[in-house]
Write an enzyme that holds these catalytic residues in place. Structure first.
Site, PDB file in Angstrom:
ATOM      1  N   GLY A  68       0.814  -1.216   0.000  1.00 24.54           N
ATOM      2  CA  GLY A  68       0.000   0.000   0.000  1.00 24.54           C
ATOM      3  C   GLY A  68       0.843   1.260   0.000  1.00 24.54           C
ATOM      4  O   GLY A  68       0.547   2.225  -0.714  1.00 24.54           O
ATOM      5  N   CYS A  69       1.919   1.248   0.771  1.00 22.96           N
ATOM      6  CA  CYS A  69       2.797   2.423   0.846  1.00 22.96           C
ATOM      7  C   CYS A  69       3.540   2.633  -0.467  1.00 22.96           C
ATOM      8  O   CYS A  69       3.746   3.771  -0.893  1.00 22.96           O
ATOM      9  CB  CYS A  69       3.768   2.274   2.006  1.00 22.96           C
ATOM     10  SG  CYS A  69       2.932   2.205   3.608  1.00 22.96           S
ATOM     11  N   THR A  70       3.910   1.552  -1.115  1.00 22.14           N
ATOM     12  CA  THR A  70       4.580   1.652  -2.410  1.00 22.14           C
ATOM     13  C   THR A  70       3.626   2.214  -3.454  1.00 22.14           C
ATOM     14  O   THR A  70       3.996   3.116  -4.220  1.00 22.14           O
ATOM     15  CB  THR A  70       5.122   0.272  -2.833  1.00 22.14           C
ATOM     16  OG1 THR A  70       6.056  -0.179  -1.841  1.00 22.14           O
ATOM     17  CG2 THR A  70       5.805   0.335  -4.189  1.00 22.14           C
TER      18      THR A  70
END
Length: 176
Positions: A68-70
């Protein structure tokens, strides 16, 4: 008071105290954004006050290299030219180290600043620190106006469409 009841009350008080330490309220829309200085992925200190005169997209994220952060970071990077046209900068904050942020930026081709909040102080100031299995910043974003005030808060964002959501908010705020 029985010993058992005393222990139960003590455990409840400890749990409430822990929650108070780990979570706090967000600053309010219209209030001055809490100031900070943190090291970037390059090890250089970055202060919120250094960004005065620009819109700041201050996004908190849980963990370098997570899916998700990527995705969220890639979308901000993809849209970076649109932010620059609006006099806006992207600044990510996570509790990972500056070295982890540097590796994340290199691997994912990110050119904006990621700041290391290893002491959790800024995440606490912004009410984003959470603990679910591990201590991390919740996925929240603060849109800070050029005069340093919080213009918009996005809670528990969906990383897939978040950059477009922030760009739309910026366009709306610029009309005012």
């Amino acid at each position: 008071m029985s010993r058992t009841l005393y222990l139960v009350l003590l455990c409840v008080a400890a749990a409430v105290s822990l929650v108070a330490l780990v979570t706090s309220e967000h600053p309010r829309v219209g209030s001055q954004a809490p100031g900070f200085t943190l090291n970037s992925q390059n090890g250089a200190p970055v202060s919120l006050s250094d960004l005065r005169g620009k819109w700041v997209v201050l996004y908190f994220y849980p963990k370098d290299f997570s899916s998700g952060c990527t995705l969220e970071a890639h979308n901000f990077q993809r849209d970076l030219a649109q932010y620059e046209k609006r006099n806006a900068v992207i600044v990510g904050i996570g509790v990972d180290s500056a070295d982890s942020h540097r590796q994340f930026c290199v691997k994912e081709g990110l050119s904006f600043k990621l700041l290391a909040d290893t002491g959790h102080t800024v995440s606490k100031k912004y009410g984003t620190l959470t603990e679910v299995g591990f201590t991390h910043a919740a996925r929240n974003t603060y849109l800070i106006s050029p005069n340093g005030r919080i213009a918009r808060i996005f809670d528990d964002v969906n990383p897939a469409g978040h950059s477009a959501q922030v760009l739309a908010a910026l366009a709306e705020l610029e009309k005012k």
